[in-house]
Scaffold this motif. Structure first.
Motif, PDB file in Angstrom:
ATOM      1  N   SER A  21       0.974  -1.204   0.103  1.00 34.26           N
ATOM      2  CA  SER A  21       0.097   0.037   0.035  1.00 34.26           C
ATOM      3  C   SER A  21       0.969   1.119  -0.005  1.00 34.26           C
ATOM      4  CB  SER A  21      -1.043  -0.010   1.183  1.00 34.26           C
ATOM      5  OG  SER A  21      -1.805   1.161   1.481  1.00 34.26           O
ATOM      6  N   ASN A  22       0.297   2.388  -0.707  1.00 34.38           N
ATOM      7  CA  ASN A  22       1.185   3.563  -0.681  1.00 34.38           C
ATOM      8  C   ASN A  22       0.360   4.338   0.717  1.00 34.38           C
ATOM      9  OD1 ASN A  22      -1.449   4.200  -1.744  1.00 34.38           O
ATOM     10  ND2 ASN A  22      -0.642   5.355  -3.402  1.00 34.38           N
ATOM     11  N   ILE A  23      -0.151   4.025   1.560  1.00 34.80           N
ATOM     12  CA  ILE A  23      -0.713   4.746   2.510  1.00 34.80           C
ATOM     13  C   ILE A  23      -0.124   4.389   3.747  1.00 34.80           C
ATOM     14  CG2 ILE A  23      -2.748   5.068   3.906  1.00 34.80           C
ATOM     15  CD1 ILE A  23      -4.487   4.280   1.688  1.00 34.80           C
ATOM     16  N   VAL A  24       0.638   5.387   4.319  1.00 32.66           N
ATOM     17  CA  VAL A  24       1.473   5.152   5.624  1.00 32.66           C
ATOM     18  C   VAL A  24       0.556   5.728   6.893  1.00 32.66           C
ATOM     19  CG1 VAL A  24       3.510   6.037   6.777  1.00 32.66           C
ATOM     20  CG2 VAL A  24       3.370   5.919   4.369  1.00 32.66           C
ATOM     21  N   PRO A  25       0.625   4.850   7.750  1.00 31.03           N
ATOM     22  CA  PRO A  25      -0.179   5.121   8.888  1.00 31.03           C
ATOM     23  C   PRO A  25       0.402   6.392   9.589  1.00 31.03           C
ATOM     24  CG  PRO A  25       1.055   3.311   9.326  1.00 31.03           C
ATOM     25  CD  PRO A  25       1.312   3.549   8.072  1.00 31.03           C
ATOM     26  N   PRO A  26      -0.446   7.034  10.633  1.00 30.78           N
ATOM     27  CA  PRO A  26       0.209   8.260  11.012  1.00 30.78           C
ATOM     28  C   PRO A  26       0.988   7.712  12.065  1.00 30.78           C
ATOM     29  CG  PRO A  26      -1.896   7.624  11.743  1.00 30.78           C
ATOM     30  CD  PRO A  26      -1.985   6.903  10.751  1.00 30.78           C
ATOM     31  N   PRO A  27       2.210   8.679  12.309  1.00 28.50           N
ATOM     32  CA  PRO A  27       3.040   8.422  13.597  1.00 28.50           C
ATOM     33  C   PRO A  27       2.482   8.412  14.771  1.00 28.50           C
ATOM     34  CG  PRO A  27       3.374  10.610  12.819  1.00 28.50           C
ATOM     35  CD  PRO A  27       2.379  10.112  11.992  1.00 28.50           C
ATOM     36  N   ARG A  28       2.817   7.530  15.597  1.00 29.12           N
ATOM     37  CA  ARG A  28       2.408   7.428  17.174  1.00 29.12           C
ATOM     38  C   ARG A  28       2.882   8.700  17.974  1.00 29.12           C
ATOM     39  NH1 ARG A  28       3.141   1.547  19.902  1.00 29.12           N
ATOM     40  NH2 ARG A  28       1.841   0.494  18.418  1.00 29.12           N
TER      41      ARG A  28
END
Length: 79
Positions: A21-28
């Motif tokens: 996927s090219n979607i990166v989860p938000p940083p913690r």
């Protein structure tokens, strides 16, 4: 028996393993002081509950007789 007329393409199953996927989860976000204190408090309450249940539960697990005591019945004591 019923037979399908067209073949089922299984190529999409093989491609699923390679898909990125090219979607990166938000940083913690860093843990705040209040959240750290609440987690610590919950941990202490759980540990105290386990220690308390062990403390109050052990006497009920013991048999009524101790190895050093001799058995005496009420009939043998007399009045």
């Amino acid at each position: 028996m019923f037979r399908r007329r067209e073949a089922v393409p299984f190529s999409f199953v093989a491609e699923a393993d390679r898909f990125r996927s090219n979607i990166v989860p938000p940083p913690r976000q860093p843990i705040g002081r209040s959240e750290l204190m609440s987690r610590t408090l919950v941990g202490l309450v759980v540990a105290a509950g386990l220690a308390g249940s062990l403390l109050f539960g052990l006497p009920s697990l013991e048999s009524g007789q101790h190895p050093g005591q001799a058995q005496q019945s009420e009939a043998s004591q007399g009045r």
